[in-house]
Design a protein around this motif. Structure first.
Motif, PDB file in Angstrom:
ATOM      1  N   PRO A  18       1.124  -1.398   0.329  1.00 24.50           N
ATOM      2  CA  PRO A  18      -0.316   0.020  -0.211  1.00 24.50           C
ATOM      3  C   PRO A  18       0.786   1.310  -0.052  1.00 24.50           C
ATOM      4  N   GLY A  19       2.079   0.979   0.587  1.00 24.64           N
ATOM      5  CA  GLY A  19       3.081   2.267   0.637  1.00 24.64           C
ATOM      6  C   GLY A  19       2.429   2.953   1.850  1.00 24.64           C
ATOM      7  N   ILE A  20       1.985   2.919   2.534  1.00 28.66           N
ATOM      8  CA  ILE A  20       1.521   3.425   4.078  1.00 28.66           C
ATOM      9  C   ILE A  20       3.015   3.630   4.616  1.00 28.66           C
ATOM     10  N   VAL A  67      14.743 -12.941   1.545  1.00 31.06           N
ATOM     11  CA  VAL A  67      14.053 -12.003   1.012  1.00 31.06           C
ATOM     12  C   VAL A  67      13.193 -10.668   1.006  1.00 31.06           C
ATOM     13  N   GLU A  68      13.871 -10.096   0.992  1.00 32.01           N
ATOM     14  CA  GLU A  68      13.024  -8.455   1.306  1.00 32.01           C
ATOM     15  C   GLU A  68      11.794  -7.525   0.209  1.00 32.01           C
ATOM     16  N   ALA A  69      10.482  -8.446   0.403  1.00 36.67           N
ATOM     17  CA  ALA A  69       9.777  -7.954  -0.348  1.00 36.67           C
ATOM     18  C   ALA A  69       9.461  -6.160  -0.165  1.00 36.67           C
ATOM     19  N   ILE A  70       9.126  -6.229   0.585  1.00 36.82           N
ATOM     20  CA  ILE A  70       8.493  -4.619   0.921  1.00 36.82           C
ATOM     21  C   ILE A  70       9.821  -4.246   1.978  1.00 36.82           C
ATOM     22  N   PRO A  71       9.680  -2.494   1.791  1.00 38.63           N
ATOM     23  CA  PRO A  71      10.599  -1.494   2.487  1.00 38.63           C
ATOM     24  C   PRO A  71      10.271  -1.957   3.686  1.00 38.63           C
ATOM     25  N   LEU A  72      10.985  -2.137   4.781  1.00 38.57           N
ATOM     26  CA  LEU A  72      10.548  -2.116   5.734  1.00 38.57           C
ATOM     27  C   LEU A  72      10.219  -0.888   6.881  1.00 38.57           C
ATOM     28  N   THR A  73       9.634   0.220   6.226  1.00 37.10           N
ATOM     29  CA  THR A  73       9.471   1.547   6.620  1.00 37.10           C
ATOM     30  C   THR A  73       8.188   1.487   5.888  1.00 37.10           C
ATOM     31  N   GLU A  74       7.278   0.802   5.694  1.00 36.72           N
ATOM     32  CA  GLU A  74       6.845   0.893   4.469  1.00 36.72           C
ATOM     33  C   GLU A  74       5.703  -0.333   5.595  1.00 36.72           C
ATOM     34  N   VAL A  75       4.278   0.115   5.526  1.00 31.57           N
ATOM     35  CA  VAL A  75       3.073  -0.932   6.541  1.00 31.57           C
ATOM     36  C   VAL A  75       3.357  -2.330   5.297  1.00 31.57           C
ATOM     37  N   ALA A  76       2.744  -4.061   5.015  1.00 27.50           N
ATOM     38  CA  ALA A  76       2.578  -5.223   5.001  1.00 27.50           C
ATOM     39  C   ALA A  76       1.311  -5.510   5.522  1.00 27.50           C
ATOM     40  N   TRP A  77       0.804  -6.061   4.765  1.00 26.71           N
ATOM     41  CA  TRP A  77       0.126  -6.369   5.510  1.00 26.71           C
ATOM     42  C   TRP A  77      -0.132  -8.377   5.844  1.00 26.71           C
ATOM     43  N   HIS A  78       0.151  -8.423   6.947  1.00 18.92           N
ATOM     44  CA  HIS A  78       0.724  -9.793   7.451  1.00 18.92           C
ATOM     45  C   HIS A  78      -0.014 -10.552   8.699  1.00 18.92           C
ATOM     46  N   GLY A  80      -2.909  -9.585  10.250  1.00 17.66           N
ATOM     47  CA  GLY A  80      -4.470 -10.496  10.710  1.00 17.66           C
ATOM     48  C   GLY A  80      -5.414  -9.650  11.162  1.00 17.66           C
ATOM     49  N   ASP A  81      -4.587  -7.727  11.831  1.00 20.85           N
ATOM     50  CA  ASP A  81      -5.331  -7.194  12.721  1.00 20.85           C
ATOM     51  C   ASP A  81      -5.895  -5.940  11.904  1.00 20.85           C
ATOM     52  N   GLY A  82      -6.189  -5.978  10.793  1.00 24.12           N
ATOM     53  CA  GLY A  82      -6.588  -4.663  10.033  1.00 24.12           C
ATOM     54  C   GLY A  82      -5.666  -3.808  10.124  1.00 24.12           C
ATOM     55  N   ASN A  83      -5.974  -2.408  10.667  1.00 24.99           N
ATOM     56  CA  ASN A  83      -5.535  -1.586  10.946  1.00 24.99           C
ATOM     57  C   ASN A  83      -5.115  -1.714  12.945  1.00 24.99           C
ATOM     58  N   GLY A  84      -4.457  -2.513  13.332  1.00 26.04           N
ATOM     59  CA  GLY A  84      -4.115  -2.910  14.261  1.00 26.04           C
ATOM     60  C   GLY A  84      -2.596  -2.538  14.313  1.00 26.04           C
ATOM     61  N   GLN A  85      -1.222  -2.423  15.607  1.00 28.55           N
ATOM     62  CA  GLN A  85      -0.309  -2.526  14.961  1.00 28.55           C
ATOM     63  C   GLN A  85       0.288  -3.351  14.693  1.00 28.55           C
ATOM     64  N   GLY A  86      -0.084  -4.901  14.860  1.00 29.58           N
ATOM     65  CA  GLY A  86       0.738  -5.593  13.939  1.00 29.58           C
ATOM     66  C   GLY A  86       0.801  -5.708  12.543  1.00 29.58           C
ATOM     67  N   ASN A  87       0.120  -4.575  11.747  1.00 27.06           N
ATOM     68  CA  ASN A  87       0.451  -4.275  10.377  1.00 27.06           C
ATOM     69  C   ASN A  87       0.851  -3.361  10.698  1.00 27.06           C
ATOM     70  N   ARG A  88       0.080  -2.221  11.296  1.00 29.95           N
ATOM     71  CA  ARG A  88       0.529  -1.040  11.010  1.00 29.95           C
ATOM     72  C   ARG A  88       2.096  -1.117  11.922  1.00 29.95           C
ATOM     73  N   ALA A  89       2.479  -0.797  12.392  1.00 29.77           N
ATOM     74  CA  ALA A  89       3.304  -0.816  13.617  1.00 29.77           C
ATOM     75  C   ALA A  89       4.843  -2.069  13.696  1.00 29.77           C
ATOM     76  N   SER A  90       4.093  -3.366  12.778  1.00 24.35           N
ATOM     77  CA  SER A  90       5.542  -4.061  12.921  1.00 24.35           C
ATOM     78  C   SER A  90       6.347  -4.657  11.947  1.00 24.35           C
ATOM     79  N   ILE A  91       7.365  -5.140  11.661  1.00 27.28           N
ATOM     80  CA  ILE A  91       8.000  -6.021  10.304  1.00 27.28           C
ATOM     81  C   ILE A  91       7.442  -7.196  10.234  1.00 27.28           C
ATOM     82  N   GLY A  92       6.933  -8.142   8.959  1.00 24.14           N
ATOM     83  CA  GLY A  92       6.993  -8.987   8.911  1.00 24.14           C
ATOM     84  C   GLY A  92       7.722 -10.100   8.258  1.00 24.14           C
TER      85      GLY A  92
END
Length: 214
Positions: A18-20, A67-78, A80-92
């Protein structure tokens, strides 16, 4: 271990990148659930036209490479908590279930320790997918499987400590939380005990009531 940066395009379907912007606070550990897939296979799946899921991750590691597929300073959807801290504040991080398990997990331990060390973090910043959304993941670190979650964290701690296993004091808050912890204790919102324990729903209700009463 070889580290490859191969970011998926911002135009990847189903909003997988998403580029967030993200300021990570945690590292979340997963396993792929696929006993036949490598890190490069997992990267390929993210951009495979037949993949219709809105799900992604930052780094996938196997017995040979990460393999790094998404920059570590961007959100990835991994998480399962929507816009919670798991998705919005953690490296998956996805750990592959293919290949030689011992090598893969050793690589995962080294990778996670490196990420923690670069950020000045300790193992208290590690989370499982399960911790965010109660999914049974990472399944290869469940009890009775290799190492288990606590043993994995111990291995990361040992790597951080240069081979010396240092046990964290569970009766003291982490350095990054100490100011907030001391404030909450002073305000009477928390009793000052069990800083490393999870907060139950009923305990959370008590804290909310105390805040409202104030």
């Amino acid at each position: 271990m070889n580290y490859i940066i191969d970011h998926i395009p911002r135009t990847t379907p189903h909003n997988r990148r998403p580029g967030i912007a993200m300021l990570p606070q945690y590292i979340t550990i997963h396993s792929t659930g696929n006993p036949n897939s490598t890190a490069r296979n997992e990267r390929g799946w993210l951009t495979n036209p037949s993949n219709t899921r809105t799900a992604s991750w930052h780094i996938c590691v196997d017995e040979k490479e990460a393999v790094e597929a998404i920059p570590l300073t961007e959100v990835a959807w991994h998480a399962g908590d929507g816009n919670g801290q798991g998705n919005r504040a953690s490296i998956g991080i996805e750990i592959c279930e293919s290949g030689e398990r011992e090598k893969t997990l050793r690589n995962a331990v080294q990778l996670v320790a490196k990420l923690l060390k670069e950020r000045g973090w300790g193992v208290d910043r590690l989370r499982r997918h399960y911790d965010w959304s109660r999914k049974s993941c990472p399944r290869i670190l469940q009890p009775n499987n290799w190492a288990g979650w606590e043993q994995f964290k111990d291995a990361v701690q040992k790597e951080l400590s240069g081979g010396i296993n240092v046990t964290q004091d569970k009766n003291q808050p982490s350095s990054w939380a100490k100011e907030a912890w001391d404030w909450a204790k002073k305000e009477g919102l928390l009793d000052g005990t069990r800083p490393k324990d999870n907060l139950t729903r009923e305990e959370f209700a008590v804290v909310l009531k105390k805040l409202v009463d104030k």
